[in-house]
Design a protein around this motif. Structure first.
Motif, PDB file in Angstrom:
ATOM      1  N   VAL A  56       0.814  -1.217   0.000  1.00  0.00           N
ATOM      2  CA  VAL A  56       0.000   0.000   0.000  1.00  0.00           C
ATOM      3  C   VAL A  56       0.849   1.268   0.000  1.00  0.00           C
ATOM      4  O   VAL A  56       0.333   2.364  -0.206  1.00  0.00           O
ATOM      5  CB  VAL A  56      -0.965   0.026   1.214  1.00  0.00           C
ATOM      6  N   ASP A  57       2.162   1.130   0.240  1.00  0.00           N
ATOM      7  CA  ASP A  57       3.040   2.294   0.204  1.00  0.00           C
ATOM      8  C   ASP A  57       3.420   2.677  -1.226  1.00  0.00           C
ATOM      9  O   ASP A  57       3.988   3.743  -1.462  1.00  0.00           O
ATOM     10  CB  ASP A  57       4.326   2.028   1.002  1.00  0.00           C
ATOM     11  N   LEU A  58       3.125   1.809  -2.167  1.00  0.00           N
ATOM     12  CA  LEU A  58       3.470   2.073  -3.564  1.00  0.00           C
ATOM     13  C   LEU A  58       2.380   2.900  -4.243  1.00  0.00           C
ATOM     14  O   LEU A  58       1.209   2.833  -3.878  1.00  0.00           O
ATOM     15  CB  LEU A  58       3.627   0.758  -4.333  1.00  0.00           C
ATOM     16  N   PHE A  59       2.792   3.680  -5.224  1.00  0.00           N
ATOM     17  CA  PHE A  59       1.834   4.376  -6.081  1.00  0.00           C
ATOM     18  C   PHE A  59       1.861   3.643  -7.417  1.00  0.00           C
ATOM     19  O   PHE A  59       2.795   3.787  -8.206  1.00  0.00           O
ATOM     20  CB  PHE A  59       2.206   5.849  -6.274  1.00  0.00           C
ATOM     21  N   LEU A  60       0.850   2.815  -7.648  1.00  0.00           N
ATOM     22  CA  LEU A  60       0.809   1.979  -8.840  1.00  0.00           C
ATOM     23  C   LEU A  60      -0.132   2.577  -9.878  1.00  0.00           C
ATOM     24  O   LEU A  60      -1.240   3.014  -9.556  1.00  0.00           O
ATOM     25  CB  LEU A  60       0.340   0.572  -8.493  1.00  0.00           C
ATOM     26  N   ILE A  61       0.319   2.599 -11.112  1.00  0.00           N
ATOM     27  CA  ILE A  61      -0.516   3.065 -12.219  1.00  0.00           C
ATOM     28  C   ILE A  61      -0.913   1.840 -13.031  1.00  0.00           C
ATOM     29  O   ILE A  61      -0.072   1.160 -13.611  1.00  0.00           O
ATOM     30  CB  ILE A  61       0.233   4.069 -13.104  1.00  0.00           C
ATOM     31  N   HIS A  62      -2.199   1.540 -13.047  1.00  0.00           N
ATOM     32  CA  HIS A  62      -2.711   0.371 -13.763  1.00  0.00           C
ATOM     33  C   HIS A  62      -3.450   0.794 -15.022  1.00  0.00           C
ATOM     34  O   HIS A  62      -4.149   1.806 -15.035  1.00  0.00           O
ATOM     35  CB  HIS A  62      -3.677  -0.423 -12.870  1.00  0.00           C
ATOM     36  N   PHE A  63      -3.317  -0.002 -16.060  1.00  0.00           N
ATOM     37  CA  PHE A  63      -4.114   0.172 -17.269  1.00  0.00           C
ATOM     38  C   PHE A  63      -4.941  -1.098 -17.449  1.00  0.00           C
ATOM     39  O   PHE A  63      -4.478  -2.066 -18.042  1.00  0.00           O
ATOM     40  CB  PHE A  63      -3.226   0.393 -18.498  1.00  0.00           C
TER      41      PHE A  63
END
Length: 231
Positions: A56-63
């Motif tokens: 949850v500490d990550l900033f993930l960009i999903h497509f």
């Protein structure tokens, strides 16, 4: 020149996003060998443990891409031409808004939108959430100046991929396109600052106010690409 002190940008929904990220797009041939998803997950878990961080500490960009068995992301007809489909962008955006309200996404944005398409979303009746970002190809030879100015005026962050140049293995990329990292002016600047050409190209986009995604499959270069805040 002052070193950058802020490593994140405030989005229009109140959340923050790192201004430098790691791009994971890879050629299909790599996904079939050492770059398999299960290996990425294992490596990520090990790294997070070392850093004493959690997912949850990550900033993930999903497509999100929903494909049926046998379908392709870029389908073609028998003549090898791309098959296009009609998509209602406003209806799609409403679905993304529902995802945000359901807690399935912290922030929602778009990719490869031009000014007209962004205006369509922003002027949509009943709009609940503005796009926080627009992720597009952007580099020294394709600087997206007009789109950047438009996004800034609407409080939308422009996120740049392909910052070090387009992947030559992609079929839509011209094979004789000049290589950015071989640009003579870029290399003169890099030599002056005792940096790599890639570091200067990345820093240039950061100073323009973009969020930058740096991609490499070499450990040495991955480390170098994140050393861009002290010059």
């Amino acid at each position: 020149m002052r070193a950058m002190r802020h490593f994140s940008v405030k989005l229009n929904d109140g959340h923050s996003m790192p201004i430098l990220g790691f791009g994971t797009s890879a050629p299909e041939k790599l996904w079939g060998t050492f770059f398999r998803p299960e290996l990425v997950q294992t490596g990520l878990e090990v790294s997070l443990k070392k850093l004493q961080l959690s997912y949850v500490d990550l900033f993930l960009i999903h497509f999100p891409v929903a494909l049926k068995p046998g379908e392709e992301i870029l389908p073609k007809d028998t003549d090898g031409k791309l098959i296009f489909d009609t998509v209602d962008l406003c209806t799609t955006w409403e679905a993304l808004e529902k995802c945000k309200e359901a807690g399935l996404a912290k922030s929602i944005g778009v990719s490869n939108f031009n000014c007209k398409q962004l205006e369509m979303i922003l002027n949509k009746p009943g709009l609940k959430y503005k796009p926080v970002c627009n992720q597009v190809e952007c580099h020294l030879y394709f600087n997206q100046s007009k789109l950047l100015d438009f996004c800034k005026s609407k409080d939308i962050v422009l996120t740049a991929y392909g910052v070090l140049g387009s992947d030559p293995e992609k079929e839509w990329v011209t094979k004789n396109y000049p290589v950015i990292l071989e640009d003579p002016v870029l290399n003169v600047i890099a030599e002056k600052h005792q940096r790599t050409a890639a570091q200067v190209a990345l820093r240039y986009q950061l100073q323009r106010g973009l969020v930058v995604l740096a991609k490499s499959f070499t450990e040495k270069r991955i480390r170098e690409n994140f050393q861009v805040f002290d010059f």
